[in-house]
Design a protein around this motif. Structure first.
Motif, PDB file in Angstrom:
ATOM      1  N   UNK A  15       0.846  -1.194   0.000  1.00 22.85           N
ATOM      2  CA  UNK A  15       0.000   0.000   0.000  1.00 22.85           C
ATOM      3  C   UNK A  15       0.880   1.242   0.000  1.00 22.85           C
ATOM      4  N   UNK A  16       0.719   2.097  -1.008  1.00 22.00           N
ATOM      5  CA  UNK A  16       1.584   3.262  -1.165  1.00 22.00           C
ATOM      6  C   UNK A  16       1.445   4.244  -0.003  1.00 22.00           C
ATOM      7  N   UNK A  17       2.572   4.842   0.343  1.00 25.62           N
ATOM      8  CA  UNK A  17       2.626   5.923   1.317  1.00 25.62           C
ATOM      9  C   UNK A  17       3.014   7.186   0.553  1.00 25.62           C
ATOM     10  N   UNK A  18       2.117   8.141   0.509  1.00 19.49           N
ATOM     11  CA  UNK A  18       2.337   9.345  -0.288  1.00 19.49           C
ATOM     12  C   UNK A  18       2.470  10.545   0.646  1.00 19.49           C
ATOM     13  N   UNK A  19       3.686  11.073   0.723  1.00 17.04           N
ATOM     14  CA  UNK A  19       3.934  12.245   1.539  1.00 17.04           C
ATOM     15  C   UNK A  19       4.097  13.481   0.688  1.00 17.04           C
ATOM     16  N   UNK A  47       5.836  16.007  -1.821  1.00 18.30           N
ATOM     17  CA  UNK A  47       6.738  15.741  -2.947  1.00 18.30           C
ATOM     18  C   UNK A  47       8.199  15.954  -2.551  1.00 18.30           C
ATOM     19  N   UNK A  48       9.117  15.064  -2.954  1.00 17.55           N
ATOM     20  CA  UNK A  48       8.892  13.942  -3.888  1.00 17.55           C
ATOM     21  C   UNK A  48       8.663  12.607  -3.184  1.00 17.55           C
ATOM     22  N   UNK A  49       8.260  12.641  -1.916  1.00 17.48           N
ATOM     23  CA  UNK A  49       8.163  11.402  -1.159  1.00 17.48           C
ATOM     24  C   UNK A  49       6.976  10.543  -1.571  1.00 17.48           C
ATOM     25  N   UNK A  50       7.305   9.360  -2.029  1.00 18.00           N
ATOM     26  CA  UNK A  50       6.314   8.343  -2.345  1.00 18.00           C
ATOM     27  C   UNK A  50       7.015   6.996  -2.219  1.00 18.00           C
ATOM     28  N   UNK A  51       6.471   6.120  -1.403  1.00 21.05           N
ATOM     29  CA  UNK A  51       7.137   4.838  -1.164  1.00 21.05           C
ATOM     30  C   UNK A  51       6.100   3.741  -1.003  1.00 21.05           C
ATOM     31  N   UNK A 106      11.994  10.514  13.201  1.00 19.17           N
ATOM     32  CA  UNK A 106      10.892  11.313  12.680  1.00 19.17           C
ATOM     33  C   UNK A 106       9.831  11.518  13.757  1.00 19.17           C
ATOM     34  N   UNK A 107       9.526  12.781  14.045  1.00 16.43           N
ATOM     35  CA  UNK A 107       8.406  13.069  14.925  1.00 16.43           C
ATOM     36  C   UNK A 107       7.122  12.959  14.105  1.00 16.43           C
ATOM     37  N   UNK A 108       5.985  13.320  14.698  1.00 15.33           N
ATOM     38  CA  UNK A 108       4.715  13.179  13.987  1.00 15.33           C
ATOM     39  C   UNK A 108       4.698  13.992  12.703  1.00 15.33           C
ATOM     40  N   UNK A 122       6.820  12.523   5.226  1.00 12.43           N
ATOM     41  CA  UNK A 122       7.414  11.445   4.435  1.00 12.43           C
ATOM     42  C   UNK A 122       6.402  10.404   3.972  1.00 12.43           C
ATOM     43  N   UNK A 123       5.395  10.142   4.806  1.00 10.66           N
ATOM     44  CA  UNK A 123       4.480   9.039   4.507  1.00 10.66           C
ATOM     45  C   UNK A 123       3.027   9.473   4.336  1.00 10.66           C
TER      46      UNK A 123
END
Length: 241
Positions: free
Chosen positions: A15-19, A21-25, A161-163, A169-170
């Motif tokens: 399931x993609x995690x979209x934060x 830009x450019x974060x996508x994992x 990473x804090x909240x 990122x995610x």
């Protein structure tokens, strides 16, 4: 798979995690480690998610079940040969990457055993496998060194990473909520509310104004004055006599 050692982070395989830009994992493997500490007779657990991120880089997201911290790790090439089985806690050393040497302190060394395994990995991991590790802390970062066997020895650069960092990122907070704290707060709130309700309960007390004696010894009340009083009395203010 070991019961009770399942991952807890709010992530799902595939399931993609979209934060931002450019974060996508996308997570494609998760492993839960456990390590028994004979000093305090406690088994500590943590989980690591292998995710494919932007620029086709291989990332790891660690969630510590004890500290509840989330750390994002990126692969790092260093000049020095770091072997966690040859490092000692409290040791200082210089680690060089990108032409600059950084002073780090060996914060923790140990061996974690794989207690849960799911998904796919770039390594050949096995349930029950022992993995030696070391955490080296510098100014604002941590280096993780993991030794899977005599051939695989990896170094990762990590940032906690804090909240806000997790959401960037995610796209969401991946650390689970602290249910113990929420339950405790709910119990306290219910207790205070229950006390308030109890304190507000009253009973009606009536005092006869006129009593008539009728033939046969039966008495009747012709008029009553009623007041409402707290079940706890109230005590009454002012100076005692």
């Amino acid at each position: 798979m070991s019961v009770g050692r399942r991952p807890r982070a709010r992530m799902a395989l595939g399931k993609h995690l979209v934060g931002a830009p450019p974060w996508r994992s996308i997570p494609h493997g998760v492993v839960v480690y456990e390590e028994y500490d004979p000093a305090d007779r406690t088994t500590y657990t943590w989980e690591e998610w292998e995710v494919l991120g932007y620029e086709n880089l291989d990332f790891w997201v660690e969630y510590d079940h004890y500290t509840r911290k989330v750390t994002l790790y990126r692969p790092l090439e260093v000049v020095e040969h770091l072997d966690p089985t040859h490092l000692q806690e409290g040791q200082w050393l210089g680690v060089t990457w990108r032409g600059q040497t950084h002073q780090v302190r060996v914060d923790e060394v140990g061996v974690g055993r794989i207690a849960y395994l799911e998904g796919g990995f770039t390594y050949d991991l096995q349930l029950g496998q022992d993995v030696a590790y070391a955490e080296l802390r510098g100014h604002g970062f941590v280096l993780s060194v993991e030794k899977f066997d005599e051939r695989v020895l990896d170094v990762y650069h990590g940032v906690e990473l804090d909240t806000a960092g997790q959401k960037a990122h995610f796209g969401k907070r991946v650390a689970p909520r602290n249910l113990r704290g929420l339950v405790l707060g709910l119990v306290i709130a219910l207790g205070i509310g229950g006390l308030g309700v109890a304190c507000s309960q009253t009973v009606e007390q009536c005092t006869p104004r006129t009593v008539l004696a009728e033939p046969g010894g039966v008495t009747t009340t012709t008029e009553q004055v009623c007041v409402r009083r707290s079940v706890f009395g109230g005590g009454g203010g002012g100076l005692g006599k």
